[in-house]
Design a protein around this motif. Structure first.
Motif, PDB file in Angstrom:
ATOM      1  N   SER A 286     118.350 104.922   8.659  1.00  0.00           N
ATOM      2  CA  SER A 286     117.033 104.367   8.314  1.00  0.00           C
ATOM      3  C   SER A 286     116.419 103.619   9.492  1.00  0.00           C
ATOM      4  O   SER A 286     115.194 103.616   9.645  1.00  0.00           O
ATOM      5  CB  SER A 286     117.117 103.499   7.053  1.00  0.00           C
ATOM      6  N   VAL A 287     117.240 103.055  10.360  1.00  0.00           N
ATOM      7  CA  VAL A 287     116.696 102.425  11.572  1.00  0.00           C
ATOM      8  C   VAL A 287     116.178 103.515  12.527  1.00  0.00           C
ATOM      9  O   VAL A 287     115.165 103.321  13.209  1.00  0.00           O
ATOM     10  CB  VAL A 287     117.760 101.534  12.252  1.00  0.00           C
ATOM     11  N   SER A 288     116.832 104.670  12.544  1.00  0.00           N
ATOM     12  CA  SER A 288     116.380 105.767  13.416  1.00  0.00           C
ATOM     13  C   SER A 288     114.964 106.228  13.061  1.00  0.00           C
ATOM     14  O   SER A 288     114.244 106.734  13.923  1.00  0.00           O
ATOM     15  CB  SER A 288     117.329 106.971  13.321  1.00  0.00           C
ATOM     16  N   VAL A 289     114.586 106.074  11.798  1.00  0.00           N
ATOM     17  CA  VAL A 289     113.216 106.447  11.403  1.00  0.00           C
ATOM     18  C   VAL A 289     112.357 105.196  11.204  1.00  0.00           C
ATOM     19  O   VAL A 289     111.290 105.260  10.601  1.00  0.00           O
ATOM     20  CB  VAL A 289     113.196 107.343  10.135  1.00  0.00           C
ATOM     21  N   GLY A 290     112.815 104.083  11.716  1.00  0.00           N
ATOM     22  CA  GLY A 290     112.034 102.844  11.639  1.00  0.00           C
ATOM     23  C   GLY A 290     111.157 102.714  12.866  1.00  0.00           C
ATOM     24  O   GLY A 290     111.434 103.315  13.900  1.00  0.00           O
ATOM     25  N   GLY A 291     110.129 101.910  12.740  1.00  0.00           N
ATOM     26  CA  GLY A 291     109.181 101.803  13.861  1.00  0.00           C
ATOM     27  C   GLY A 291     108.819 100.376  14.205  1.00  0.00           C
ATOM     28  O   GLY A 291     107.740 100.138  14.752  1.00  0.00           O
ATOM     29  N   ILE A 292     109.690  99.413  13.878  1.00  0.00           N
ATOM     30  CA  ILE A 292     109.363  98.018  14.187  1.00  0.00           C
ATOM     31  C   ILE A 292     110.232  97.582  15.369  1.00  0.00           C
ATOM     32  O   ILE A 292     111.433  97.338  15.220  1.00  0.00           O
ATOM     33  CB  ILE A 292     109.589  97.106  12.963  1.00  0.00           C
ATOM     34  N   ASP A 293     109.607  97.513  16.545  1.00  0.00           N
ATOM     35  CA  ASP A 293     110.366  97.233  17.773  1.00  0.00           C
ATOM     36  C   ASP A 293     111.232  95.984  17.656  1.00  0.00           C
ATOM     37  O   ASP A 293     112.377  95.976  18.081  1.00  0.00           O
ATOM     38  CB  ASP A 293     109.406  97.069  18.954  1.00  0.00           C
ATOM     39  N   LEU A 294     110.664  94.930  17.085  1.00  0.00           N
ATOM     40  CA  LEU A 294     111.373  93.653  17.000  1.00  0.00           C
ATOM     41  C   LEU A 294     112.740  93.817  16.329  1.00  0.00           C
ATOM     42  O   LEU A 294     113.729  93.231  16.755  1.00  0.00           O
ATOM     43  CB  LEU A 294     110.515  92.655  16.206  1.00  0.00           C
ATOM     44  N   PHE A 295     112.787  94.608  15.287  1.00  0.00           N
ATOM     45  CA  PHE A 295     114.045  94.791  14.552  1.00  0.00           C
ATOM     46  C   PHE A 295     114.889  95.923  15.148  1.00  0.00           C
ATOM     47  O   PHE A 295     116.110  95.894  15.070  1.00  0.00           O
ATOM     48  CB  PHE A 295     113.803  95.184  13.088  1.00  0.00           C
ATOM     49  N   HIS A 296     114.234  96.961  15.665  1.00  0.00           N
ATOM     50  CA  HIS A 296     114.934  98.228  15.864  1.00  0.00           C
ATOM     51  C   HIS A 296     115.288  98.568  17.302  1.00  0.00           C
ATOM     52  O   HIS A 296     116.227  99.318  17.543  1.00  0.00           O
ATOM     53  CB  HIS A 296     114.085  99.375  15.273  1.00  0.00           C
ATOM     54  N   ARG A 297     114.523  98.008  18.269  1.00  0.00           N
ATOM     55  CA  ARG A 297     114.677  98.500  19.643  1.00  0.00           C
ATOM     56  C   ARG A 297     116.092  98.326  20.189  1.00  0.00           C
ATOM     57  O   ARG A 297     116.628  99.210  20.845  1.00  0.00           O
ATOM     58  CB  ARG A 297     113.668  97.827  20.562  1.00  0.00           C
ATOM     59  N   ILE A 298     116.708  97.201  19.885  1.00  0.00           N
ATOM     60  CA  ILE A 298     118.018  96.920  20.488  1.00  0.00           C
ATOM     61  C   ILE A 298     119.073  97.973  20.132  1.00  0.00           C
ATOM     62  O   ILE A 298     120.000  98.230  20.876  1.00  0.00           O
ATOM     63  CB  ILE A 298     118.511  95.503  20.091  1.00  0.00           C
ATOM     64  N   TYR A 299     118.879  98.604  18.984  1.00  0.00           N
ATOM     65  CA  TYR A 299     119.883  99.586  18.531  1.00  0.00           C
ATOM     66  C   TYR A 299     119.630 100.989  19.082  1.00  0.00           C
ATOM     67  O   TYR A 299     120.371 101.918  18.749  1.00  0.00           O
ATOM     68  CB  TYR A 299     119.923  99.651  16.993  1.00  0.00           C
ATOM     69  N   SER A 300     118.593 101.154  19.908  1.00  0.00           N
ATOM     70  CA  SER A 300     118.166 102.519  20.252  1.00  0.00           C
ATOM     71  C   SER A 300     119.295 103.394  20.812  1.00  0.00           C
ATOM     72  O   SER A 300     119.344 104.580  20.486  1.00  0.00           O
ATOM     73  CB  SER A 300     116.931 102.520  21.146  1.00  0.00           C
ATOM     74  N   PRO A 301     120.237 102.863  21.606  1.00  0.00           N
ATOM     75  CA  PRO A 301     121.297 103.772  22.074  1.00  0.00           C
ATOM     76  C   PRO A 301     122.165 104.336  20.937  1.00  0.00           C
ATOM     77  O   PRO A 301     122.859 105.328  21.123  1.00  0.00           O
ATOM     78  CB  PRO A 301     122.158 102.880  22.989  1.00  0.00           C
ATOM     79  N   MET A 302     122.131 103.699  19.774  1.00  0.00           N
ATOM     80  CA  MET A 302     122.982 104.154  18.660  1.00  0.00           C
ATOM     81  C   MET A 302     122.263 105.134  17.733  1.00  0.00           C
ATOM     82  O   MET A 302     122.859 105.638  16.793  1.00  0.00           O
ATOM     83  CB  MET A 302     123.395 102.953  17.786  1.00  0.00           C
ATOM     84  N   LEU A 303     120.967 105.366  17.960  1.00  0.00           N
ATOM     85  CA  LEU A 303     120.160 106.062  16.949  1.00  0.00           C
ATOM     86  C   LEU A 303     119.925 107.526  17.290  1.00  0.00           C
ATOM     87  O   LEU A 303     120.011 107.912  18.466  1.00  0.00           O
ATOM     88  CB  LEU A 303     118.802 105.368  16.823  1.00  0.00           C
TER      89      LEU A 303
END
Ligand SMILES: Cc1ncc(COP(=O)(O)O)c(C=O)c1O
Length: 454
Positions: A161-178
């Motif tokens: 669900s984070v992979s299809v999320g679009g809120i940088d504040l919450f989601h950007r840090i996890y990008s290598p995992m998505l």
């Protein structure tokens, strides 16, 4: 009986501050204040350990529908508890899961027929993504492996669900995992950036979606969005007609439409499901939060028979949906959901909504005149009031000032619980809120904005 009532307020605070890691919370900030312990819910009020009453202005995280401690839901759960608290759906069935599945299939928009349970909105989304992906694998279109979603979209906190999320504040840090996904513009922000009145924005926003579909439809399994309004992105409504156009595009480009109604479902936007307002029939639907009236953790992913049939085969063909959780379809939670659906009828919840939505709109108009308020947005009984350092130029407050957070802490002094999204003050009361209580929440926010921002 295990009794916690003998612990003092001070002891409870010490347990909390030394051991309890709170969600979406900077714990350094948390540790600087005394935790507010809620010990009781009564109607639209939460009651703290000292007996103070607060209106529940965010319905206990967008979940509560009919108020707290409704006898009808309590009794249904207690009755189920006499029989059993839990039994699995892996290899067995139980009555409340079956009855609720039939009821959800009847009530949901379009041709949704099959119901897969889980426990949270995030897992309902995770399941929708996996079903959509596997559907295309099972029908031989194996290149369809990724998803389209919206910037500022929010679908939960698990990795899918984070992979299809679009809120940088919450989601950007996890990008290598998505996994990679394609992101279309947030329709509301697109209209603002292009100075398009929202009611004329559907065409242009849908065009942006079409550009992505034209280039990538062959690899797209589905398009997931929050119908009518992006919630955690800041209560950002869609231009009217956008959802319908998206549905048409999904059909044309053979991309499954996944409606995430975890936040907007069960009456929040004025209809039982948000999709109904534009006669949209999604291929998959995710519900959670309000499904049990906000009483117990239960979520569901619904799909059409066409999707279901792609999983139907001899075992050795390995088309099974290999997914399931220990508490999938918990009987207590399913029973609460059935009692909540009954209350929709008994209380004529949907019929009573237009007057409440209107009352909230009037209150928001008043807040709009306050100097720091740069934007107010509403969809049904969901609303956001955005605060700015300079509302005319829409200059935000510096992040470290935590103005939205401070306003929400201040409203507690005026007997209301709210939660901000950045500098957006969110209103999401239970649907059982009265017109007078809506006025009380508005007044509390008005006072708190004066006290914090001037
Ligand atoms: C649209 C949407 N989808 C999914 C979720 C995740 O739900 P949960 O917190 O129950 O996992 C949320 C939570 O706010 C949401 O707003």
């Amino acid at each position: 009986m295990y009794d916690i009532s003998h612990f003092s307020k001070e002891q409870l605070a010490a347990f909390d501050l030394n051991h309890l890691w709170h969600p979406f919370t900077q714990m350094k900030e948390w540790s600087a204040q005394e935790p507010l312990f809620i010990v009781k819910g009564q109607g639209n009020y939460l009651i703290d350990v000292d007996g103070r009453h607060y209106l529940d202005g965010v319905s206990s995280l967008w979940a509560n529908i009919h108020g707290h401690c409704r006898a009808e839901i309590n009794e249904a759960i207690a009755q189920q508890l006499q029989n059993m608290a839990h039994s699995t759906l892996l290899g067995l069935s139980h009555p409340s899961a079956a009855v609720l599945a039939r009821r959800l299939a009847e009530l949901s928009p379009g041709d949704l027929k099959w119901v897969f349970y889980s426990e949270s909105g995030s897992t309902a989304v995770e399941i929708a993504l996996k079903i959509a992906f596997q559907y295309w694998q099972n029908v031989g279109k194996t290149e369809k492996h990724t998803f389209l979603c919206l910037k500022e979209g929010y679908h939960g906190d698990t990795l899918g669900s984070v992979s299809v999320g679009g809120i940088d504040l919450f989601h950007r840090i996890y990008s290598p995992m998505l996994f990679d996904s394609h992101k279309a513009p947030s329709p509301y922000l697109y209209c603002m950036e292009h100075a398009l009145p929202l009611d004329q924005g559907a065409e242009a926003c849908a065009k942006e979606v079409e550009k992505i579909l034209e280039r990538h439809h062959q690899e797209l399994a589905g398009f997931i969005l929050e119908p009518l309004v992006q919630g955690a992105g800041g209560i950002l409504p869609f231009p009217p007609g956008y959802l319908k156009k998206v549905e048409e595009l999904c059909r044309r480009y053979q991309v499954l439409l996944i409606a995430d109604e975890v936040a907007v479902g069960f009456g929040r936007t004025g209809t039982l499901f948000a999709c109904e307002q534009e006669q949209v029939a999604p291929d998959l639907l995710c519900v959670g939060k309000g499904l049990t009236g906000g009483y117990l953790p239960l979520a569901a992913t619904l799909c059409t028979d066409t999707i279901f049939q792609a999983f139907w085969d001899d075992y050795a063909k390995l088309k099974t949906f290999f997914h399931g959780h220990t508490y999938t379809g918990n009987p207590l939670a399913c029973t609460a959901a059935l009692a909540s659906l009954d209350l929709f009828e008994k209380d004529a919840v949907l019929d009573n909504l237009p007057a409440k939505i209107q009352r909230l709109a009037q209150g928001l108009q008043r807040l709009k005149t306050l100097p720091p308020v740069g934007d107010v947005r509403q969809m049904g009984l969901m609303a956001g009031v955005e605060l700015f350092q300079d509302a005319n130029t829409q200059t935000p407050y510096p992040l470290d000032q935590r103005v939205g957070h401070k306003v929400c802490m201040k409203v507690r002094d005026h007997g209301v619980i709210l939660r901000n999204l950045g500098d957006v003050i969110v209103f999401m009361p239970p649907l059982s809120i009265t017109a007078e209580q809506i006025d009380e929440i508005i007044l509390a926010v008005e006072k708190a904005i004066h006290e914090i921002c001037s």
